[in-house]
Design a protein around this motif. Sequence first.
Motif, PDB file in Angstrom:
ATOM      1  N   TRP A   1       0.823  -1.207   0.000  1.00  0.00           N
ATOM      2  CA  TRP A   1       0.000   0.000   0.000  1.00  0.00           C
ATOM      3  C   TRP A   1       0.856   1.255   0.000  1.00  0.00           C
ATOM      4  O   TRP A   1       0.499   2.237  -0.647  1.00  0.00           O
ATOM      5  N   ALA A   2       1.973   1.244   0.694  1.00  0.00           N
ATOM      6  CA  ALA A   2       2.843   2.429   0.700  1.00  0.00           C
ATOM      7  C   ALA A   2       3.382   2.692  -0.694  1.00  0.00           C
ATOM      8  O   ALA A   2       3.421   3.841  -1.144  1.00  0.00           O
ATOM      9  N   SER A   3       3.782   1.639  -1.398  1.00  0.00           N
ATOM     10  CA  SER A   3       4.265   1.809  -2.779  1.00  0.00           C
ATOM     11  C   SER A   3       3.169   2.404  -3.648  1.00  0.00           C
ATOM     12  O   SER A   3       3.407   3.340  -4.407  1.00  0.00           O
ATOM     13  N   LEU A   4       1.978   1.845  -3.528  1.00  0.00           N
ATOM     14  CA  LEU A   4       0.854   2.345  -4.322  1.00  0.00           C
ATOM     15  C   LEU A   4       0.588   3.815  -4.029  1.00  0.00           C
ATOM     16  O   LEU A   4       0.513   4.624  -4.956  1.00  0.00           O
ATOM     17  N   VAL A   5       0.431   4.152  -2.775  1.00  0.00           N
ATOM     18  CA  VAL A   5       0.059   5.524  -2.421  1.00  0.00           C
ATOM     19  C   VAL A   5       1.141   6.502  -2.845  1.00  0.00           C
ATOM     20  O   VAL A   5       0.843   7.571  -3.385  1.00  0.00           O
ATOM     21  N   ASP A   6       2.403   6.142  -2.648  1.00  0.00           N
ATOM     22  CA  ASP A   6       3.481   7.053  -3.014  1.00  0.00           C
ATOM     23  C   ASP A   6       3.525   7.290  -4.522  1.00  0.00           C
ATOM     24  O   ASP A   6       3.590   8.435  -4.967  1.00  0.00           O
ATOM     25  N   VAL A   7       3.460   6.217  -5.321  1.00  0.00           N
ATOM     26  CA  VAL A   7       3.534   6.413  -6.781  1.00  0.00           C
ATOM     27  C   VAL A   7       2.250   7.020  -7.327  1.00  0.00           C
ATOM     28  O   VAL A   7       2.295   7.782  -8.292  1.00  0.00           O
ATOM     29  N   LEU A   8       1.124   6.714  -6.713  1.00  0.00           N
ATOM     30  CA  LEU A   8      -0.127   7.332  -7.150  1.00  0.00           C
ATOM     31  C   LEU A   8      -0.075   8.841  -6.899  1.00  0.00           C
ATOM     32  O   LEU A   8      -0.442   9.629  -7.778  1.00  0.00           O
ATOM     33  N   CYS A   9       0.405   9.235  -5.738  1.00  0.00           N
ATOM     34  CA  CYS A   9       0.555  10.668  -5.458  1.00  0.00           C
ATOM     35  C   CYS A   9       1.510  11.317  -6.451  1.00  0.00           C
ATOM     36  O   CYS A   9       1.238  12.408  -6.968  1.00  0.00           O
TER      37      CYS A   9
END
Length: 125
Positions: free
Chosen positions: A67-75
């Motif tokens: 989830w951290a990877s997703l949220v960071d790259v999505l941002c």
Amino acid sequence: MSVERAARDRAAREARKRLQDPVVVAARNQRINRLNTESRDLLERLADRLPPEVLQTYRTYIDVGEWASLVDVLCATLVKCQIPVTETERGELANVLGQFTLPTDGWNYINNPESVLSQLKVVSA
């Protein structure tokens, strides 16, 4: 055994006990479930504005619990590409960002939620 080492060992035993505490385990599982659900819902709301190959990669992050990877790259994608988001989506992103304990090593966007939210291209619904 030194006093210092004994204190560290005692602290480690206490930490292990807390990790096994049913209340702590339930709270951690609830937080993980919430993060999974809210990040997945947000990604699906934005899916029509993301390139298909990027969307597939982001879905994989969710599927494997990154989830951290997703949220960071999505941002990063939303900010750098100035992908339009609604005020509601901005609020949902703020909620997801708020679930991380800061600072979180290695995540530039997660560590700067105010900056991310201020740089989004917010449009009327």
